[in-house]
Motif scaffolding. Structure first.
Motif, PDB file in Angstrom:
ATOM      1  N   LYS A 273       5.064 -29.063 -18.165  1.00 43.28           N
ATOM      2  CA  LYS A 273       3.635 -28.723 -18.440  1.00 43.28           C
ATOM      3  C   LYS A 273       3.481 -29.085 -20.019  1.00 43.28           C
ATOM      4  N   TYR A 274       2.180 -29.067 -20.432  1.00 46.11           N
ATOM      5  CA  TYR A 274       1.781 -29.817 -21.535  1.00 46.11           C
ATOM      6  C   TYR A 274       0.929 -29.012 -22.252  1.00 46.11           C
ATOM      7  N   VAL A 275       0.621 -29.038 -23.723  1.00 48.43           N
ATOM      8  CA  VAL A 275      -0.543 -28.418 -24.398  1.00 48.43           C
ATOM      9  C   VAL A 275      -0.997 -29.669 -25.150  1.00 48.43           C
ATOM     10  N   THR A 276      -2.198 -29.756 -25.479  1.00 49.04           N
ATOM     11  CA  THR A 276      -2.960 -30.498 -26.430  1.00 49.04           C
ATOM     12  C   THR A 276      -2.374 -30.636 -27.712  1.00 49.04           C
ATOM     13  N   SER A 277      -1.721 -29.867 -28.247  1.00 48.95           N
ATOM     14  CA  SER A 277      -1.158 -30.008 -29.427  1.00 48.95           C
ATOM     15  C   SER A 277       0.252 -30.896 -29.266  1.00 48.95           C
ATOM     16  N   HIS A 278       0.542 -31.449 -28.351  1.00 49.90           N
ATOM     17  CA  HIS A 278       1.934 -32.183 -27.942  1.00 49.90           C
ATOM     18  C   HIS A 278       3.019 -31.581 -27.818  1.00 49.90           C
ATOM     19  N   GLU A 279       2.970 -30.438 -27.340  1.00 48.46           N
ATOM     20  CA  GLU A 279       4.241 -29.461 -27.025  1.00 48.46           C
ATOM     21  C   GLU A 279       4.598 -29.780 -25.560  1.00 48.46           C
ATOM     22  N   TRP A 280       5.897 -29.744 -25.043  1.00 49.40           N
ATOM     23  CA  TRP A 280       6.084 -29.744 -23.578  1.00 49.40           C
ATOM     24  C   TRP A 280       6.751 -28.327 -23.275  1.00 49.40           C
ATOM     25  N   ILE A 281       6.505 -27.852 -22.130  1.00 50.38           N
ATOM     26  CA  ILE A 281       7.458 -26.893 -21.597  1.00 50.38           C
ATOM     27  C   ILE A 281       8.012 -26.760 -20.362  1.00 50.38           C
TER      28      ILE A 281
ATOM     29  N   THR B  89      12.829 -18.181 -18.175  1.00 47.69           N
ATOM     30  CA  THR B  89      12.632 -18.623 -19.600  1.00 47.69           C
ATOM     31  C   THR B  89      12.014 -19.756 -19.659  1.00 47.69           C
ATOM     32  N   LEU B  90      11.511 -20.474 -20.870  1.00 50.22           N
ATOM     33  CA  LEU B  90      11.015 -21.723 -20.926  1.00 50.22           C
ATOM     34  C   LEU B  90      11.375 -22.309 -22.058  1.00 50.22           C
ATOM     35  N   LEU B  91      11.768 -23.670 -22.033  1.00 52.20           N
ATOM     36  CA  LEU B  91      12.258 -24.533 -22.916  1.00 52.20           C
ATOM     37  C   LEU B  91      10.880 -25.349 -23.683  1.00 52.20           C
ATOM     38  N   ILE B  92      11.080 -25.467 -24.927  1.00 51.94           N
ATOM     39  CA  ILE B  92       9.831 -26.043 -25.606  1.00 51.94           C
ATOM     40  C   ILE B  92      10.457 -27.231 -26.653  1.00 51.94           C
ATOM     41  N   GLY B  93       9.518 -28.151 -26.552  1.00 51.82           N
ATOM     42  CA  GLY B  93       9.645 -29.243 -27.385  1.00 51.82           C
ATOM     43  C   GLY B  93       8.560 -30.196 -27.789  1.00 51.82           C
ATOM     44  N   ILE B  94       8.659 -31.337 -28.440  1.00 54.79           N
ATOM     45  CA  ILE B  94       7.665 -32.185 -28.693  1.00 54.79           C
ATOM     46  C   ILE B  94       7.776 -33.140 -27.842  1.00 54.79           C
ATOM     47  N   THR B  95       6.558 -33.842 -27.354  1.00 50.99           N
ATOM     48  CA  THR B  95       6.352 -34.920 -26.572  1.00 50.99           C
ATOM     49  C   THR B  95       6.913 -36.242 -26.887  1.00 50.99           C
ATOM     50  N   ASP B  96       6.995 -36.992 -26.338  1.00 44.67           N
ATOM     51  CA  ASP B  96       7.338 -38.412 -26.625  1.00 44.67           C
ATOM     52  C   ASP B  96       6.155 -38.960 -27.281  1.00 44.67           C
TER      53      ASP B  96
END
Length: 129
Positions: A9-17, A24-31
Motif C-alpha cells: 500500500k502507498y500514501v501520497t507522501s511516498h511511504e510504502w506499507i 503489524t506493518l512494515l514502513i519505508g520510503i518508495t523507490d
C-alpha cells in the motif's frame, strides 16, 4: 519509471506499507522517493514504543542534496526499527522495499489500511507529480 510493487500500500507522501502475517506493518520510503533524494547519508527513525498519529512527521532521511521528513501512513505504535540503517543508510537506495524498511508498527485501527493507495493509485500520483 519507478518500481511500484503490487503487494504494498502507498500514501501520497511516498511511504510504502506492507501488512505482515502477524498484523503489524512494515514502513519505508518508495523507490520514487529514494531516487528523488539521491544518495542517502543519514536516517533517523522513530523510537520503539512511540505512538504515532496518522500523517505525523516521525522520521528523517538525509541525502547529499536535502533532508526530508518521513510520515506515519496511519496511526499506531512503533514496535521495531531497522537498526541496520544507522550504519548503512544507503540500504534505502539499494533495496527500498526490502532491507531498506524503516520501522514496524502495530496499527491503531487495521481498517485504516483500506483507505491507502494500491500500486495503480500510487502510479497515478507519480504521473501527475
Amino acid at each position: 519509471m519507478s518500481n511500484i510493487p503490487a503487494d504494498l500500500k502507498y500514501v501520497t507522501s511516498h511511504e510504502w506499507i506492507k501488512l505482515e502475517a502477524d498484523g503489524t506493518l512494515l514502513i519505508g520510503i518508495t523507490d520514487h522517493a529514494q531516487g528523488a533524494l539521491g544518495d542517502l547519508v543519514f536516517v533517523d527513525v522513530p523510537k520503539v514504543g512511540r505512538v504515532l498519529a496518522a500523517h505525523e512527521a516521525c522520521a528523517v532521511v538525509e541525502s547529499v542534496k536535502a533532508a526530508s521528513d518521513v510520515y506515519a501512513p496511519i496511526a499506531g505504535e512503533v514496535v521495531a526499527i531497522n537498526e541496520a540503517l544507522a550504519g548503512a543508510p544507503e540500504l534505502l537506495n539499494s533495496d527500498p522495499y526490502g532491507a531498506g524498511w524503516m520501522w514496524k508498527m502495530k496499527p491503531a485501527n487495521a481498517a485504516d489500511l483500506d483507505a491507502l493507495l494500491d500500486s495503480a493509485g500510487y502510479a497515478k500520483v507519480l504521473e501527475t507529480a
